[in-house]
Scaffold this active site. Structure first.
Site, PDB file in Angstrom:
ATOM      1  N   TRP A  62       0.836  -1.200   0.000  1.00 54.71           N
ATOM      2  CA  TRP A  62       0.000   0.000   0.000  1.00 54.71           C
ATOM      3  C   TRP A  62       0.865   1.241   0.000  1.00 54.71           C
ATOM      4  O   TRP A  62       2.078   1.151   0.203  1.00 54.71           O
ATOM      5  CB  TRP A  62      -1.027  -0.021   1.141  1.00 54.71           C
ATOM      6  N   HIS A  70      -6.856  19.874  -6.294  1.00 52.20           N
ATOM      7  CA  HIS A  70      -6.986  20.254  -7.707  1.00 52.20           C
ATOM      8  C   HIS A  70      -5.845  19.675  -8.542  1.00 52.20           C
ATOM      9  O   HIS A  70      -5.347  20.312  -9.455  1.00 52.20           O
ATOM     10  CB  HIS A  70      -7.094  21.778  -7.820  1.00 52.20           C
ATOM     11  N   HIS A  74      -9.892  16.591 -12.107  1.00 54.35           N
ATOM     12  CA  HIS A  74     -10.503  16.947 -10.822  1.00 54.35           C
ATOM     13  C   HIS A  74     -11.765  17.784 -10.972  1.00 54.35           C
ATOM     14  O   HIS A  74     -12.054  18.331 -12.027  1.00 54.35           O
ATOM     15  CB  HIS A  74      -9.486  17.643  -9.906  1.00 54.35           C
ATOM     16  N   ASP A  76     -14.230  20.885  -9.374  1.00 53.96           N
ATOM     17  CA  ASP A  76     -14.222  22.147  -8.629  1.00 53.96           C
ATOM     18  C   ASP A  76     -15.595  22.362  -7.999  1.00 53.96           C
ATOM     19  O   ASP A  76     -16.610  22.358  -8.701  1.00 53.96           O
ATOM     20  CB  ASP A  76     -13.951  23.341  -9.557  1.00 53.96           C
ATOM     21  N   HIS A  80     -14.632  26.718  -4.090  1.00 56.99           N
ATOM     22  CA  HIS A  80     -13.268  26.903  -4.590  1.00 56.99           C
ATOM     23  C   HIS A  80     -12.992  28.385  -4.841  1.00 56.99           C
ATOM     24  O   HIS A  80     -11.866  28.838  -4.703  1.00 56.99           O
ATOM     25  CB  HIS A  80     -13.083  26.090  -5.871  1.00 56.99           C
ATOM     26  N   HIS A 207     -14.446  30.434 -13.373  1.00 60.16           N
ATOM     27  CA  HIS A 207     -14.420  30.228 -11.929  1.00 60.16           C
ATOM     28  C   HIS A 207     -15.343  31.228 -11.216  1.00 60.16           C
ATOM     29  O   HIS A 207     -16.167  30.845 -10.388  1.00 60.16           O
ATOM     30  CB  HIS A 207     -12.992  30.392 -11.395  1.00 60.16           C
TER      31      HIS A 207
HETATM   32 MN    MN Z   1      -9.582  23.181  -9.932  1.00 58.19          MN
END
Ligand code: MN
Length: 257
Positions: A62, A70, A74, A76, A80, A207
Protein backbone atom coordinates in the site's frame (compact mmCIF):
# COMPACT_ATOMS: atom_id res chain seq x y z
CA UNK A 1 -38.31 3.13 -11.94
CA UNK A 2 -36.83 -0.37 -11.60
CA UNK A 3 -37.50 -0.94 -15.32
CA UNK A 4 -35.51 2.12 -16.33
CA UNK A 5 -32.55 1.01 -14.20
CA UNK A 6 -32.79 -2.48 -15.71
CA UNK A 7 -32.68 -0.84 -19.15
CA UNK A 8 -29.37 0.80 -18.25
CA UNK A 9 -27.77 -2.37 -16.88
CA UNK A 10 -29.07 -4.36 -19.87
CA UNK A 11 -27.66 -1.78 -22.30
CA UNK A 12 -24.23 -2.03 -20.64
CA UNK A 13 -24.32 -5.84 -20.52
CA UNK A 14 -25.40 -6.17 -24.16
CA UNK A 15 -22.92 -3.57 -25.42
CA UNK A 16 -25.70 -1.24 -26.59
CA UNK A 17 -24.12 1.29 -24.22
CA UNK A 18 -20.47 1.67 -23.28
CA UNK A 19 -18.32 3.63 -20.86
CA UNK A 20 -15.71 6.19 -21.95
CA UNK A 21 -13.05 7.06 -19.36
CA UNK A 22 -12.50 10.83 -19.36
CA UNK A 23 -9.78 10.59 -16.68
CA UNK A 24 -6.01 11.02 -16.80
CA UNK A 25 -3.94 8.59 -14.72
CA UNK A 26 -2.75 10.16 -11.45
CA UNK A 27 0.99 10.31 -12.06
CA UNK A 28 3.73 12.41 -10.40
CA UNK A 29 4.70 13.69 -13.86
CA UNK A 30 1.24 15.04 -14.74
CA UNK A 31 1.37 18.87 -14.76
CA UNK A 32 -0.45 20.95 -12.15
CA UNK A 33 -1.37 24.60 -12.40
CA UNK A 34 1.50 27.01 -11.66
CA UNK A 35 0.50 30.34 -10.10
CA UNK A 36 2.62 33.50 -9.91
CA UNK A 37 5.35 32.95 -7.28
CA UNK A 38 3.77 35.22 -4.64
CA UNK A 39 0.90 32.74 -4.26
CA UNK A 40 0.74 29.31 -2.62
CA UNK A 41 1.24 26.44 -5.06
CA UNK A 42 -0.68 23.30 -6.00
CA UNK A 43 1.05 20.06 -4.97
CA UNK A 44 1.68 17.40 -7.57
CA UNK A 45 0.58 13.82 -7.00
CA UNK A 46 3.06 11.85 -4.88
CA UNK A 47 2.90 8.19 -3.88
CA UNK A 48 5.05 6.82 -1.05
CA UNK A 49 5.35 3.08 -0.63
CA UNK A 50 4.43 1.98 2.92
CA UNK A 51 5.06 -1.72 2.34
CA UNK A 52 5.30 -4.10 -0.60
CA UNK A 53 4.89 -7.66 0.77
CA UNK A 54 8.09 -7.18 2.78
CA UNK A 55 9.27 -6.67 6.36
CA UNK A 56 7.15 -3.48 6.53
CA UNK A 57 4.03 -5.56 5.81
CA UNK A 58 4.65 -9.15 4.78
CA UNK A 59 1.32 -9.88 3.08
CA UNK A 60 0.29 -6.50 1.74
CA UNK A 61 1.26 -3.55 -0.44
CA UNK A 62 0.00 0.00 0.00
CA UNK A 63 0.91 3.66 -0.43
CA UNK A 64 0.54 7.01 1.27
CA UNK A 65 -0.62 9.71 -1.14
CA UNK A 66 0.07 13.45 -1.22
CA UNK A 67 -1.80 15.75 -3.55
CA UNK A 68 -3.77 18.96 -3.86
CA UNK A 69 -7.57 18.86 -4.19
CA UNK A 70 -6.99 20.25 -7.71
CA UNK A 71 -4.37 17.73 -8.91
CA UNK A 72 -4.97 15.69 -12.06
CA UNK A 73 -8.46 15.18 -13.47
CA UNK A 74 -10.50 16.95 -10.82
CA UNK A 75 -13.80 18.50 -9.73
CA UNK A 76 -14.22 22.15 -8.63
CA UNK A 77 -16.86 22.87 -5.98
CA UNK A 78 -18.52 26.31 -5.63
CA UNK A 79 -16.48 27.19 -2.52
CA UNK A 80 -13.27 26.90 -4.59
CA UNK A 81 -13.80 30.55 -5.61
CA UNK A 82 -14.44 33.62 -3.47
CA UNK A 83 -17.64 34.28 -5.41
CA UNK A 84 -19.00 30.89 -4.27
CA UNK A 85 -17.76 30.90 -0.67
CA UNK A 86 -21.28 31.43 0.72
CA UNK A 87 -23.12 29.16 -1.72
CA UNK A 88 -25.23 26.76 0.40
CA UNK A 89 -23.87 23.21 0.36
CA UNK A 90 -20.96 24.44 -1.75
CA UNK A 91 -18.27 22.01 -0.49
CA UNK A 92 -17.71 18.61 -2.07
CA UNK A 93 -19.07 16.77 0.98
CA UNK A 94 -22.23 18.90 1.04
CA UNK A 95 -23.30 18.78 -2.63
CA UNK A 96 -26.41 16.71 -3.33
CA UNK A 97 -25.01 13.44 -4.72
CA UNK A 98 -27.70 13.46 -7.42
CA UNK A 99 -25.63 16.24 -9.02
CA UNK A 100 -22.81 13.77 -9.69
CA UNK A 101 -24.73 11.85 -12.37
CA UNK A 102 -26.35 13.73 -15.22
CA UNK A 103 -26.59 14.62 -18.89
CA UNK A 104 -23.61 16.03 -20.76
CA UNK A 105 -23.03 17.82 -24.06
CA UNK A 106 -19.70 18.42 -25.78
CA UNK A 107 -18.83 21.54 -27.78
CA UNK A 108 -16.06 20.74 -30.25
CA UNK A 109 -13.50 23.57 -30.30
CA UNK A 110 -10.63 21.36 -31.44
CA UNK A 111 -10.23 22.96 -34.87
CA UNK A 112 -9.93 26.46 -33.43
CA UNK A 113 -7.66 25.37 -30.58
CA UNK A 114 -5.35 23.62 -33.04
CA UNK A 115 -4.36 26.93 -34.61
CA UNK A 116 -4.80 29.32 -31.65
CA UNK A 117 -3.42 28.50 -28.19
CA UNK A 118 -5.58 31.31 -26.79
CA UNK A 119 -8.75 30.11 -28.55
CA UNK A 120 -11.84 31.66 -26.97
CA UNK A 121 -15.17 29.90 -26.56
CA UNK A 122 -17.64 32.69 -27.39
CA UNK A 123 -21.45 33.01 -27.35
CA UNK A 124 -21.29 32.77 -31.17
CA UNK A 125 -19.59 29.35 -30.93
CA UNK A 126 -22.21 28.14 -28.45
CA UNK A 127 -25.11 29.48 -30.56
CA UNK A 128 -23.69 27.84 -33.70
CA UNK A 129 -23.52 24.55 -31.76
CA UNK A 130 -27.14 25.04 -30.63
CA UNK A 131 -28.28 25.68 -34.20
CA UNK A 132 -26.96 22.23 -35.08
CA UNK A 133 -27.77 20.26 -31.92
CA UNK A 134 -30.56 22.18 -30.16
CA UNK A 135 -30.53 24.44 -27.13
CA UNK A 136 -28.36 23.23 -24.24
CA UNK A 137 -30.88 21.74 -21.77
CA UNK A 138 -30.98 23.00 -18.18
CA UNK A 139 -28.98 21.13 -15.53
CA UNK A 140 -26.58 19.70 -18.11
CA UNK A 141 -22.77 19.40 -17.98
CA UNK A 142 -21.11 21.30 -20.83
CA UNK A 143 -17.64 20.10 -21.87
CA UNK A 144 -15.30 22.10 -24.10
CA UNK A 145 -13.35 19.82 -26.40
CA UNK A 146 -9.97 21.25 -27.46
CA UNK A 147 -7.86 18.07 -27.80
CA UNK A 148 -5.53 19.78 -25.31
CA UNK A 149 -5.36 16.47 -23.42
CA UNK A 150 -3.22 15.08 -26.26
CA UNK A 151 -0.45 17.49 -25.28
CA UNK A 152 2.20 16.48 -22.77
CA UNK A 153 5.13 17.93 -20.88
CA UNK A 154 5.61 21.69 -21.08
CA UNK A 155 3.19 21.93 -24.02
CA UNK A 156 0.33 21.18 -21.62
CA UNK A 157 0.67 24.27 -19.41
CA UNK A 158 2.21 26.17 -22.35
CA UNK A 159 3.90 28.72 -20.09
CA UNK A 160 5.29 31.93 -21.59
CA UNK A 161 6.91 34.93 -19.89
CA UNK A 162 3.43 36.47 -19.57
CA UNK A 163 1.88 33.29 -18.10
CA UNK A 164 0.13 30.20 -19.51
CA UNK A 165 -1.58 30.17 -22.90
CA UNK A 166 -4.48 27.73 -23.29
CA UNK A 167 -8.09 27.93 -24.54
CA UNK A 168 -11.10 28.90 -22.46
CA UNK A 169 -14.46 30.69 -22.40
CA UNK A 170 -15.05 34.43 -22.56
CA UNK A 171 -17.13 36.09 -19.81
CA UNK A 172 -20.02 36.45 -22.29
CA UNK A 173 -19.86 32.73 -23.09
CA UNK A 174 -20.02 31.88 -19.38
CA UNK A 175 -22.99 34.26 -18.99
CA UNK A 176 -24.78 32.43 -21.81
CA UNK A 177 -24.09 29.05 -20.18
CA UNK A 178 -25.56 30.45 -16.95
CA UNK A 179 -28.60 31.65 -18.89
CA UNK A 180 -29.00 28.00 -19.97
CA UNK A 181 -28.74 27.11 -16.25
CA UNK A 182 -26.11 24.43 -16.87
CA UNK A 183 -24.93 22.09 -14.11
CA UNK A 184 -21.24 22.64 -14.69
CA UNK A 185 -18.48 23.27 -17.22
CA UNK A 186 -15.52 21.04 -18.00
CA UNK A 187 -12.30 21.36 -19.99
CA UNK A 188 -9.26 19.38 -21.10
CA UNK A 189 -6.88 22.07 -19.83
CA UNK A 190 -5.55 22.55 -16.30
CA UNK A 191 -8.37 24.98 -15.45
CA UNK A 192 -11.89 25.81 -16.58
CA UNK A 193 -10.57 29.24 -17.56
CA UNK A 194 -8.23 30.21 -20.37
CA UNK A 195 -4.53 30.39 -19.54
CA UNK A 196 -4.75 34.16 -19.96
CA UNK A 197 -8.12 34.29 -18.13
CA UNK A 198 -6.78 36.78 -15.58
CA UNK A 199 -7.16 39.54 -18.20
CA UNK A 200 -10.92 39.18 -18.59
CA UNK A 201 -13.48 41.21 -16.64
CA UNK A 202 -14.14 39.58 -14.27
CA UNK A 203 -10.80 37.75 -14.10
CA UNK A 204 -11.16 33.96 -14.49
CA UNK A 205 -14.83 34.25 -15.56
CA UNK A 206 -15.56 30.52 -15.53
CA UNK A 207 -14.42 30.23 -11.93
CA UNK A 208 -15.90 33.54 -10.81
CA UNK A 209 -19.28 33.39 -12.52
CA UNK A 210 -19.98 29.64 -12.44
CA UNK A 211 -19.01 29.04 -8.82
CA UNK A 212 -20.79 32.23 -7.75
CA UNK A 213 -23.93 30.69 -9.27
CA UNK A 214 -23.38 27.36 -7.48
CA UNK A 215 -22.19 25.54 -10.59
CA UNK A 216 -19.38 22.98 -10.79
CA UNK A 217 -16.17 22.60 -12.77
CA UNK A 218 -14.18 19.70 -14.21
CA UNK A 219 -10.61 20.02 -15.47
CA UNK A 220 -7.88 17.92 -17.05
CA UNK A 221 -10.44 15.76 -18.84
CA UNK A 222 -9.42 13.53 -21.75
CA UNK A 223 -10.99 11.42 -24.51
CA UNK A 224 -13.51 14.12 -25.36
CA UNK A 225 -12.79 13.27 -29.01
CA UNK A 226 -14.67 10.01 -28.39
CA UNK A 227 -17.78 11.77 -27.05
CA UNK A 228 -20.97 12.44 -28.98
CA UNK A 229 -22.14 16.10 -28.97
CA UNK A 230 -25.34 15.11 -27.13
CA UNK A 231 -26.98 12.11 -25.51
CA UNK A 232 -24.29 10.94 -23.06
CA UNK A 233 -24.53 10.53 -19.30
CA UNK A 234 -21.72 11.87 -17.10
CA UNK A 235 -20.74 10.15 -13.84
CA UNK A 236 -18.46 12.39 -11.78
CA UNK A 237 -18.59 11.99 -7.99
CA UNK A 238 -15.74 13.75 -6.15
CA UNK A 239 -14.25 12.36 -2.94
CA UNK A 240 -16.29 13.26 0.14
CA UNK A 241 -13.70 15.56 1.71
CA UNK A 242 -15.05 17.55 4.68
CA UNK A 243 -15.13 21.18 3.58
CA UNK A 244 -13.32 20.22 0.37
CA UNK A 245 -13.06 22.77 -2.45
CA UNK A 246 -12.58 20.06 -5.06
CA UNK A 247 -11.20 16.60 -5.53
CA UNK A 248 -9.45 14.34 -7.99
CA UNK A 249 -11.98 11.83 -9.31
CA UNK A 250 -12.72 9.24 -11.97
CA UNK A 251 -14.90 10.82 -14.66
CA UNK A 252 -16.91 8.36 -16.76
CA UNK A 253 -19.34 8.91 -19.61
CA UNK A 254 -21.98 6.41 -20.62
CA UNK A 255 -22.80 6.54 -24.34
CA UNK A 256 -24.85 4.45 -26.71
CA UNK A 257 -22.83 2.79 -29.47
MN1 MN B 1 -9.58 23.18 -9.93
Amino acid sequence: MSDSIANVTDALASGAARIIDLTHTLDPDFPVIILPPEFGQCARFRMEEVSAYDHRGPAWKWHNLTLNEHTGTHFDAPIHWISGKDVPNGAVDEIDPAAFIGPVVVIDCSAGAATDDDFELTPETIEAWETEHGMIPADTWVLMRTDWSKRSGTDYLNMAPDGPHSPGPTPAAVELLLKRNIRGFGTETVGTDAGQGMHYVPPYPAHYLLHGAGKFGLQCLRNLDQMPPTGALLIAPPLKIKGGTGSPLRVLAMVTR
